[in-house]
Design a protein around this motif. Structure first.
Motif, PDB file in Angstrom:
ATOM      1  N   LEU A 196      39.976  56.856  -5.111  1.00 16.55           N
ATOM      2  CA  LEU A 196      41.009  55.826  -5.330  1.00 16.55           C
ATOM      3  C   LEU A 196      40.592  54.499  -4.692  1.00 16.55           C
ATOM      4  O   LEU A 196      40.790  53.429  -5.268  1.00 16.55           O
ATOM      5  CB  LEU A 196      42.352  56.283  -4.753  1.00 16.55           C
ATOM      6  N   GLN A 197      40.004  54.593  -3.514  1.00 19.35           N
ATOM      7  CA  GLN A 197      39.555  53.382  -2.803  1.00 19.35           C
ATOM      8  C   GLN A 197      38.537  52.606  -3.632  1.00 19.35           C
ATOM      9  O   GLN A 197      38.545  51.379  -3.658  1.00 19.35           O
ATOM     10  CB  GLN A 197      38.902  53.780  -1.474  1.00 19.35           C
ATOM     11  N   SER A 198      37.692  53.349  -4.334  1.00 16.47           N
ATOM     12  CA  SER A 198      36.616  52.718  -5.113  1.00 16.47           C
ATOM     13  C   SER A 198      37.152  51.923  -6.302  1.00 16.47           C
ATOM     14  O   SER A 198      36.438  51.130  -6.896  1.00 16.47           O
ATOM     15  CB  SER A 198      35.609  53.772  -5.597  1.00 16.47           C
ATOM     16  N   TYR A 199      38.414  52.140  -6.676  1.00 13.20           N
ATOM     17  CA  TYR A 199      38.987  51.440  -7.834  1.00 13.20           C
ATOM     18  C   TYR A 199      39.467  50.023  -7.496  1.00 13.20           C
ATOM     19  O   TYR A 199      39.897  49.285  -8.383  1.00 13.20           O
ATOM     20  CB  TYR A 199      40.191  52.218  -8.407  1.00 13.20           C
ATOM     21  N   SER A 200      39.421  49.654  -6.209  1.00 17.42           N
ATOM     22  CA  SER A 200      39.886  48.319  -5.777  1.00 17.42           C
ATOM     23  C   SER A 200      41.286  47.996  -6.316  1.00 17.42           C
ATOM     24  O   SER A 200      41.491  47.021  -7.048  1.00 17.42           O
ATOM     25  CB  SER A 200      38.911  47.222  -6.239  1.00 17.42           C
ATOM     26  N   LEU A 201      42.246  48.829  -5.959  1.00 10.89           N
ATOM     27  CA  LEU A 201      43.617  48.686  -6.457  1.00 10.89           C
ATOM     28  C   LEU A 201      44.346  47.568  -5.719  1.00 10.89           C
ATOM     29  O   LEU A 201      43.997  47.230  -4.590  1.00 10.89           O
ATOM     30  CB  LEU A 201      44.360  50.013  -6.292  1.00 10.89           C
ATOM     31  N   LYS A 202      45.388  47.028  -6.343  1.00 11.67           N
ATOM     32  CA  LYS A 202      46.143  45.926  -5.710  1.00 11.67           C
ATOM     33  C   LYS A 202      47.158  46.443  -4.688  1.00 11.67           C
ATOM     34  O   LYS A 202      47.464  45.785  -3.716  1.00 11.67           O
ATOM     35  CB  LYS A 202      46.823  45.052  -6.769  1.00 11.67           C
ATOM     36  N   CYS A 203      47.721  47.637  -4.952  1.00  9.73           N
ATOM     37  CA  CYS A 203      48.773  48.167  -4.070  1.00  9.73           C
ATOM     38  C   CYS A 203      48.168  48.932  -2.893  1.00  9.73           C
ATOM     39  O   CYS A 203      47.168  49.635  -3.061  1.00  9.73           O
ATOM     40  CB  CYS A 203      49.682  49.134  -4.837  1.00  9.73           C
ATOM     41  N   PRO A 204      48.803  48.863  -1.726  1.00 10.73           N
ATOM     42  CA  PRO A 204      48.426  49.779  -0.652  1.00 10.73           C
ATOM     43  C   PRO A 204      48.685  51.228  -1.109  1.00 10.73           C
ATOM     44  O   PRO A 204      49.517  51.457  -1.996  1.00 10.73           O
ATOM     45  CB  PRO A 204      49.376  49.411   0.496  1.00 10.73           C
TER      46      PRO A 204
END
Length: 256
Positions: A196-204
């Motif tokens: 999930l971290q690797s997806y560079s998401l906007k939400c914490p």
């Protein structure tokens, strides 16, 4: 600025969100439990609205919901209990429940009423993405409420990114595709959170399901912004003589 955004702007690691069931252990325990959580280190409170058919909940939380329903808890009773809760509670509070009772209450009326008393957001695990986009997202925005979607290890990258885009506040990472309260292999959970971290998401990202003590809390906090604890806390309340003491002892057993 929303309270949830403010929380993550000021603290982006080891954030602790604790789930409690409204109307448990007694009908009028709701505010006492919330105060105890705030006093003893919870950064965010996830308040469960009990429902007769709670799909995502494990046995412990289902049981607490049954007790709360028998105690007489309803959405109307809960809103009455929370009418002036912001006099005592400053941490963000999200309501977790299921779509059916909210629709029966009236979705827009519900959003208007919870926003007016100071609730920050909603988690409705059975909310269909398409309905949210077409119908409910605009209502949530109108009343300044965050909406939190859930993702699991089986959720595709494309869908994770879409749900991240639709969510505000945070994204709820379910540690595995089971109900709450089950033991997990946290090595697998860490790999999933790294993905999930690797997806560079906007939400914490807050991780829930199976987090119950210091070891599991620190494990999920390595690769997400924090953790959600529910079943383990409900168990601590089940046998409690005193809510404040039980909450203090439980949170001391979790926080670093």
């Amino acid at each position: 600025m929303s309270r949830i955004k403010n929380l993550f702007d000021n603290k982006n690691k080891n954030v602790l969100n604790v789930y409690c069931t409204a109307g448990f252990p007694k009908l009028n325990s709701t505010l006492e439990v919330m105060k105890a959580l705030q006093n003893n280190g919870a950064d965010l409170i996830e308040l469960g609205m009990p429902y007769s058919d709670p799909l995502a909940d494990g046995e412990v939380i289902q049981q607490s919901g049954s007790v709360a329903l028998k105690n007489g808890m309803t959405i109307k009773v809960l809103l009455e209990q929370l009418k002036n809760f912001r006099g005592d509670i400053s941490v963000p509070v999200v309501l977790m429940g299921y779509l059916n009772p909210v629709l029966q209450y009236g979705f827009e009326k519900f959003c208007a009423d919870v926003s007016a008393i100071g609730i920050d957001g909603l988690i409705l695990p059975d909310m269909p993405q398409i309905s949210f986009e077409k119908e409910y997202s605009a209502i949530m925005k109108k009343y300044g409420l965050d909406f939190i979607f859930l993702v699991t290890p089986e959720t595709s990258e494309e869908r994770v990114k879409k749900l991240d885009e639709l969510s505000s506040g945070f994204l709820y990472a379910v540690s595995s595709s089971s109900t709450t309260g089950k033991d997990k292999s946290f090595e697998d959970v860490e790999k999933y959170l790294q993905r999930l971290q690797s997806y560079s998401l906007k939400c914490p990202i807050l991780t829930g399901f199976g987090v119950k003590d210091k070891v599991t809390f620190q494990s999920v906090c390595k690769y997400s912004n924090g953790a959600i604890i529910g079943s383990a806390y409900i168990k601590a309340l089940q046998n409690a003589d005193d809510i404040e003491t039980a909450t203090k002892e439980f949170l001391q057993s979790v926080l670093p």
